[in-house]
Design a protein around this motif. Structure first.
Motif, PDB file in Angstrom:
ATOM      1  N   PRO A 151       4.192   8.514  17.421  1.00 24.11           N
ATOM      2  CA  PRO A 151       3.863   6.885  17.627  1.00 24.11           C
ATOM      3  C   PRO A 151       2.917   6.688  16.640  1.00 24.11           C
ATOM      4  O   PRO A 151       2.871   5.481  16.112  1.00 24.11           O
ATOM      5  N   VAL A 152       1.884   7.467  16.102  1.00 20.81           N
ATOM      6  CA  VAL A 152       1.032   7.095  15.189  1.00 20.81           C
ATOM      7  C   VAL A 152       1.764   6.776  13.884  1.00 20.81           C
ATOM      8  O   VAL A 152       1.330   5.532  13.076  1.00 20.81           O
ATOM      9  N   ALA A 153       2.695   7.814  13.555  1.00 18.43           N
ATOM     10  CA  ALA A 153       3.573   7.354  12.535  1.00 18.43           C
ATOM     11  C   ALA A 153       4.260   6.390  12.329  1.00 18.43           C
ATOM     12  O   ALA A 153       4.315   5.499  11.223  1.00 18.43           O
ATOM     13  N   VAL A 154       4.708   5.938  13.506  1.00 11.98           N
ATOM     14  CA  VAL A 154       5.604   4.876  13.546  1.00 11.98           C
ATOM     15  C   VAL A 154       4.842   3.644  13.281  1.00 11.98           C
ATOM     16  O   VAL A 154       4.936   2.545  12.500  1.00 11.98           O
ATOM     17  N   TYR A 155       3.805   3.594  13.988  1.00 11.86           N
ATOM     18  CA  TYR A 155       2.592   2.431  13.856  1.00 11.86           C
ATOM     19  C   TYR A 155       2.046   2.222  12.595  1.00 11.86           C
ATOM     20  O   TYR A 155       2.243   1.088  12.082  1.00 11.86           O
ATOM     21  N   LEU A 156       1.666   3.297  11.922  1.00 20.08           N
ATOM     22  CA  LEU A 156       1.241   2.999  10.606  1.00 20.08           C
ATOM     23  C   LEU A 156       2.382   2.735   9.472  1.00 20.08           C
ATOM     24  O   LEU A 156       2.120   2.089   8.617  1.00 20.08           O
ATOM     25  N   SER A 157       3.424   3.337   9.627  1.00 22.24           N
ATOM     26  CA  SER A 157       4.646   3.130   8.658  1.00 22.24           C
ATOM     27  C   SER A 157       4.937   1.549   8.939  1.00 22.24           C
ATOM     28  O   SER A 157       5.234   0.788   7.859  1.00 22.24           O
ATOM     29  N   CYS A 158       4.746   0.855   9.874  1.00 21.65           N
ATOM     30  CA  CYS A 158       5.028  -0.686  10.216  1.00 21.65           C
ATOM     31  C   CYS A 158       4.106  -1.388   9.383  1.00 21.65           C
ATOM     32  O   CYS A 158       4.188  -2.342   8.542  1.00 21.65           O
ATOM     33  N   PHE A 159       2.672  -1.076   9.360  1.00 24.63           N
ATOM     34  CA  PHE A 159       1.798  -1.666   8.652  1.00 24.63           C
ATOM     35  C   PHE A 159       1.868  -1.476   6.970  1.00 24.63           C
ATOM     36  O   PHE A 159       1.476  -2.406   6.593  1.00 24.63           O
ATOM     37  N   PHE A 160       2.225  -0.332   6.794  1.00 21.06           N
ATOM     38  CA  PHE A 160       2.489   0.092   5.405  1.00 21.06           C
ATOM     39  C   PHE A 160       3.520  -0.833   4.616  1.00 21.06           C
ATOM     40  O   PHE A 160       3.535  -1.312   3.635  1.00 21.06           O
ATOM     41  N   VAL A 161       4.642  -0.946   5.332  1.00 23.39           N
ATOM     42  CA  VAL A 161       5.669  -1.793   5.028  1.00 23.39           C
ATOM     43  C   VAL A 161       5.293  -3.139   5.219  1.00 23.39           C
ATOM     44  O   VAL A 161       5.576  -3.880   4.099  1.00 23.39           O
ATOM     45  N   HIS A 162       4.411  -3.499   6.133  1.00 18.59           N
ATOM     46  CA  HIS A 162       4.027  -4.991   6.152  1.00 18.59           C
ATOM     47  C   HIS A 162       3.118  -5.342   4.811  1.00 18.59           C
ATOM     48  O   HIS A 162       3.111  -6.388   4.156  1.00 18.59           O
ATOM     49  N   ASP A 163       2.341  -4.321   4.364  1.00 25.65           N
ATOM     50  CA  ASP A 163       1.495  -4.532   3.335  1.00 25.65           C
ATOM     51  C   ASP A 163       2.177  -4.573   1.981  1.00 25.65           C
ATOM     52  O   ASP A 163       1.843  -5.290   1.051  1.00 25.65           O
ATOM     53  N   ALA A 164       3.309  -3.652   1.863  1.00 27.35           N
ATOM     54  CA  ALA A 164       3.826  -3.699   0.762  1.00 27.35           C
ATOM     55  C   ALA A 164       4.849  -5.010   0.688  1.00 27.35           C
ATOM     56  O   ALA A 164       5.230  -5.367  -0.678  1.00 27.35           O
ATOM     57  N   ARG A 165       5.213  -5.312   1.716  1.00 25.40           N
ATOM     58  CA  ARG A 165       6.359  -6.648   1.441  1.00 25.40           C
ATOM     59  C   ARG A 165       5.455  -7.934   1.151  1.00 25.40           C
ATOM     60  O   ARG A 165       5.922  -8.852   0.463  1.00 25.40           O
ATOM     61  N   LEU A 166       4.345  -7.972   1.862  1.00 23.90           N
ATOM     62  CA  LEU A 166       3.591  -9.359   1.677  1.00 23.90           C
ATOM     63  C   LEU A 166       2.480  -9.118   0.453  1.00 23.90           C
ATOM     64  O   LEU A 166       1.388  -8.536   0.669  1.00 23.90           O
ATOM     65  N   TYR A 167       2.989  -9.717  -0.780  1.00 24.95           N
ATOM     66  CA  TYR A 167       2.198  -9.307  -1.930  1.00 24.95           C
ATOM     67  C   TYR A 167       1.858 -10.333  -2.562  1.00 24.95           C
ATOM     68  O   TYR A 167       0.985 -10.419  -3.665  1.00 24.95           O
ATOM     69  N   LYS A 168       2.102 -11.764  -2.146  1.00 24.32           N
ATOM     70  CA  LYS A 168       1.649 -12.800  -2.939  1.00 24.32           C
ATOM     71  C   LYS A 168       1.206 -14.053  -1.930  1.00 24.32           C
ATOM     72  O   LYS A 168       1.518 -13.836  -0.505  1.00 24.32           O
ATOM     73  N   THR A 169       0.917 -15.025  -2.354  1.00 20.48           N
ATOM     74  CA  THR A 169       0.296 -15.947  -1.534  1.00 20.48           C
ATOM     75  C   THR A 169       0.994 -17.368  -1.629  1.00 20.48           C
ATOM     76  O   THR A 169       1.898 -17.440  -2.686  1.00 20.48           O
ATOM     77  N   PHE A 170       0.855 -18.049  -0.512  1.00 23.47           N
ATOM     78  CA  PHE A 170       1.647 -19.261  -0.561  1.00 23.47           C
ATOM     79  C   PHE A 170       1.123 -20.407  -1.615  1.00 23.47           C
ATOM     80  O   PHE A 170       1.991 -21.159  -2.246  1.00 23.47           O
ATOM     81  N   SER A 171      -0.157 -20.346  -1.911  1.00 19.78           N
ATOM     82  CA  SER A 171      -0.493 -21.212  -3.048  1.00 19.78           C
ATOM     83  C   SER A 171      -2.056 -20.479  -3.468  1.00 19.78           C
ATOM     84  O   SER A 171      -2.662 -19.669  -2.684  1.00 19.78           O
TER      85      SER A 171
END
Length: 755
Positions: free
Chosen positions: A364-384
């Motif tokens: 469960p911890v691995a699944v949970y952390l994997s979601c956050f690392f994918v989230h962090d890698a995917r959101l790399y820029k700002t709207f403005s």
């Protein structure tokens, strides 16, 4: 009927011994292998069929005939073994048992015999009725959830929030949300697969989907996850009870729940949340079943344990309310380990402990952390560059986001008098110091005073100019033409709000929300050339060079002890004493008011949304040790020098692990400070917790041409609430009787775990 020899029975079938209240021993067999049991004969009232198909008689006298069988079965279970060897005779008996199917000679039966055969097959859990029931409830669930999925063809309720977030995931634009990213990542992936390009704005409910492809695919995916709840409810009850009527009742109740139907028809997190919750519980039921039939460490046991851990990680990755599911699995696991501690050897217990630790903690911890690392890698820029979505993050975090004003920014390292700055509170999720052309309400004693607030977004009203504590009438516009003078620890300054021509001051009156603090406001003040100056409106003395002391602030750096703020250090005294220079981003400091001896503080409270737009309250507090009394300069413009350095040379950008930590701290803080405003509390649709289990009122979601409301099925919810209360009472009654009974009268089955 005759009782079989105990040794033969222990070798061929899996036997449980249960003692009734009267002391009569009963031998019963368990169905270990088949997910769909074979049917028994019509006349076999007490006979049960084993895996091999061998029928075992169960009726005896007062226990004397089966004493040996009970001892053999007890030893058999304590050895943690399962009889797996088959016998040719058993196979023959199994074939004979299968020959007596209720549908044999169907076309020769009369109508009453056919009805009797169907009823027998249904009540005994026959394979024909089992599959028929499962297919019927599954098809009904799909139809009810997918019916009218395109209506309305517009944004409904919270789709305006989650639809926007899914668009940002697809576009790689950063945003902050109080929920973990797992559910949103799943829905964004489904939207991308369905052809959605993340271009719909989702700005408000009622906005049409016309011309945007792939959005309805996300709705359909949510509906399919909602439809899966019904067959999973059926499977959960079947796994626990092996009773088809009971399983069918559970499926019908899940099918008839209008609340879950509504929640899973739209682009919301409730569909993946409910799906993973039910999947976790189904895996837990399969784990319990395989423990009692196949035995520990079998393939089925491992598969169920791994599935439980995986879905446990998924449910927590959608919403933190999934922690209640973690509590259910945790209590079950603790109960199992407690019993194993008394019934197994040290080596066996450590094996069980390690297996559960690996599958129910690590996975469960691995699944949970994997979601956050994918989230962090995917959101790399700002709207403005204004950074409205990431403004709650620390400057060190903002520096890692492309497009943010702090990303690869260059600042003057020298904070000087006459410089233009933005001040940010150093508390977690701290706002920017802000002022605007709004005043405190006329109904209070503070009416007419310009507001000084905290604003959690980058804005032009966040800019302040640093002025000397005394006016200089000899300089044009009271701007300073001499060489730059750095701000140091212990210096006195005034904060001049550029867009409203006012300076930050403190009133003797109490603050609006936290009344024990002093009120902070902005008083008009105009910088003008000396030849046009008559009387400075700030002056309260005959000395034209000295403004009121309530407008003057002293810059004081805190004394740090072991990395924690212990209070304000004694400021430097005397004209020749020079403290440490204030650096942008790097230096934390407090602003001590000269007149009242209080420090500029974020009170951690919000002002009213009617007259202050719900912004944060800024006060002057005597509490100098609080983290919310510390500030730092985020943006610094030095009008005297073009020299600048990279912001990353002043502070270090956060690593991935530190970003993960800050995100969780911010999520926890935001969740703990979520409060309904006055509009919501007095709304006729506002729900209080006591209203939920009795379905007191509905919640409207959409009201254009027709109305969509969220309302659970009263019958289903009332039955579930009553059953929950009844279960608590039954547990209390059972605990009372077990407490009152002696150990000799208690069944061995009540204490032992069988593998």
């Amino acid at each position: 009927m005759k009782v079989q020899d105990n040794a033969t029975t222990a070798e061929k079938v899996n036997i449980d011994i249960a003692t009734t209240d009267a002391g009569t021993a009963v031998v019963a067999t368990t169905d270990a292998d088949s997910a769909v049991p074979a049917t028994t004969n019509a006349g076999a009232a007490v006979a049960t069929t084993t895996d091999a198909g061998t029928a075992v008689a169960t009726t005896t006298d007062s226990g004397t005939a089966v004493a040996a069988a009970a001892d053999a079965a007890t030893d058999f279970h304590e050895e943690n073994a399962v009889a797996t060897d088959t016998d040719p005779a058993a196979d023959a008996n199994s074939s004979a048992a299968r020959a007596h199917m209720p549908y044999q000679g169907w076309f020769k039966k009369t109508l009453l015999d056919k009805l009797d055969a169907v009823a027998l097959d249904y009540w005994s859990g026959g394979s024909v009725c089992w599959w028929t029931t499962l297919v019927l409830v599954s098809v009904s669930s799909l139809y009810t959830r997918l019916y009218g999925i395109s209506q309305p063809h517009a944004v409904v309720w919270d789709e305006t929030h989650f639809g926007k977030m899914l668009s940002w995931y697809i576009n790689g634009t950063y945003f902050f949300d109080v929920h973990p990213p797992g559910g949103k990542l799943l829905l964004a992936l489904l939207g991308w697969v369905g052809g959605y390009n993340g271009s719909h704005p989702f700005t408000s409910p009622g906005l049409s989907f016309e011309g945007y492809h792939g959005i309805l695919f996300m709705r359909a995916a949510c509906a399919v996850m909602g439809a899966a709840l019904v067959p999973m409810a059926f499977a959960c009850v079947w796994t626990m009870t092996r009773r088809l009527p009971t399983s069918n009742l559970a499926a019908i109740l899940a099918l008839a729940d209008i609340g879950s139907l509504t929640l899973t028809k739209f682009i919301l997190l409730d569909a993946p949340l409910l799906f993973f919750m039910m999947a976790t519980f189904l895996s837990l039921c399969c784990l319990d079943r395989s423990s009692n039939s196949k035995g520990a460490f079998s393939r089925t046991w491992w598969a169920s344990l791994v599935a439980t851990g995986f879905f446990l990680g998924c449910v927590v990755s959608v919403k933190f309310v999934g922690l209640f599911t973690v509590a259910v699995v945790g209590l079950y696991t603790a109960s199992q380990l407690w019993q194993l501690l008394a019934l197994s050897t040290t080596r066996e217990f450590l094996m069980h402990l390690g297996a559960r630790g690996l599958c129910l903690i690590f996975i469960p911890v691995a699944v949970y952390l994997s979601c956050f690392f994918v989230h962090d890698a995917r959101l790399y820029k700002t709207f403005s560059s204004a950074g409205s979505e990431e403004a709650a993050l620390s400057p060190e975090y903002q520096m890692t986001l492309q497009g943010n004003i702090l990303h690869n920014a260059n600042f003057s390292p020298q904070v000087v008098y006459g410089g233009l700055i933005t001040l940010r509170n150093d508390h977690l999720a701290g706002p920017y110091l802000h002022s605007h052309n709004l005043t405190y309400p006329h109904t209070s004693a503070l009416s007419g005073l310009q507001q000084v607030t905290g604003y959690r977004a980058k804005d032009h009203n966040n800019y302040f100019r640093i002025l000397y504590p005394l006016d200089d009438p000899d300089s044009a516009g009271q701007l300073y033409t001499d060489g730059p003078e750095s701000i140091r620890d212990g210096d006195f300054i005034r904060l001049y709000h550029v867009l409203t021509n006012s300076t930050v001051a403190v009133s003797a009156q109490g603050a609006y929300v936290v009344s024990k603090h002093k009120l902070v406001y902005a008083e008009p003040y105009t910088l003008q050339p000396p030849e046009y100056s008559t009387v400075n409106p700030l002056l309260d003395t005959s000395d034209l060079h000295e403004p009121p002391s309530s407008h003057v602030w002293q810059v004081v750096m805190p004394r740090l002890s072991r990395g924690k703020t212990e209070g304000l250090q004694q400021p430097n005294q005397g004209p020749e004493s020079h403290g440490s220079a204030i650096l942008p981003l790097a230096t934390r400091f407090s602003l001590l008011n000269l007149k009242f001896g209080c420090v500029l503080t974020w009170s951690l409270e919000k002002l009213d949304s009617h007259w202050a737009e719900g912004q944060e309250e800024i006060t002057c507090s005597k509490s100098t040790r609080a983290q919310e009394a510390l500030w730092r300069i985020e943006t610094n413009f030095n009008p005297y020098s073009n020299f600048s350095i990279r912001a990353s040379n002043l502070v270090e950008p956060l690593s991935a692990w530190k970003r993960l930590k800050e995100t969780h701290l911010l999520m926890q803080w935001t969740n703990s400070h979520l409060k309904p405003d006055s509009k919501e509390r007095f709304s006729p649709f506002y729900h209080r917790p006591w209203m939920w289990p009795i379905v007191y009122k509905s919640q409207p979601w959409y009201d254009v041409n027709y109305r969509i409301v969220l309302l659970g099925n009263p019958i289903v919810i009332w039955l579930s609430t009553g059953s929950l209360l009844a279960a608590v009472l039954l547990l209390i009654q059972r605990a009372y009787h077990r407490r009152r009974s002696s150990c000799k009268q208690l069944s061995h089955r009540k204490f032992a775990l069988h593998y």
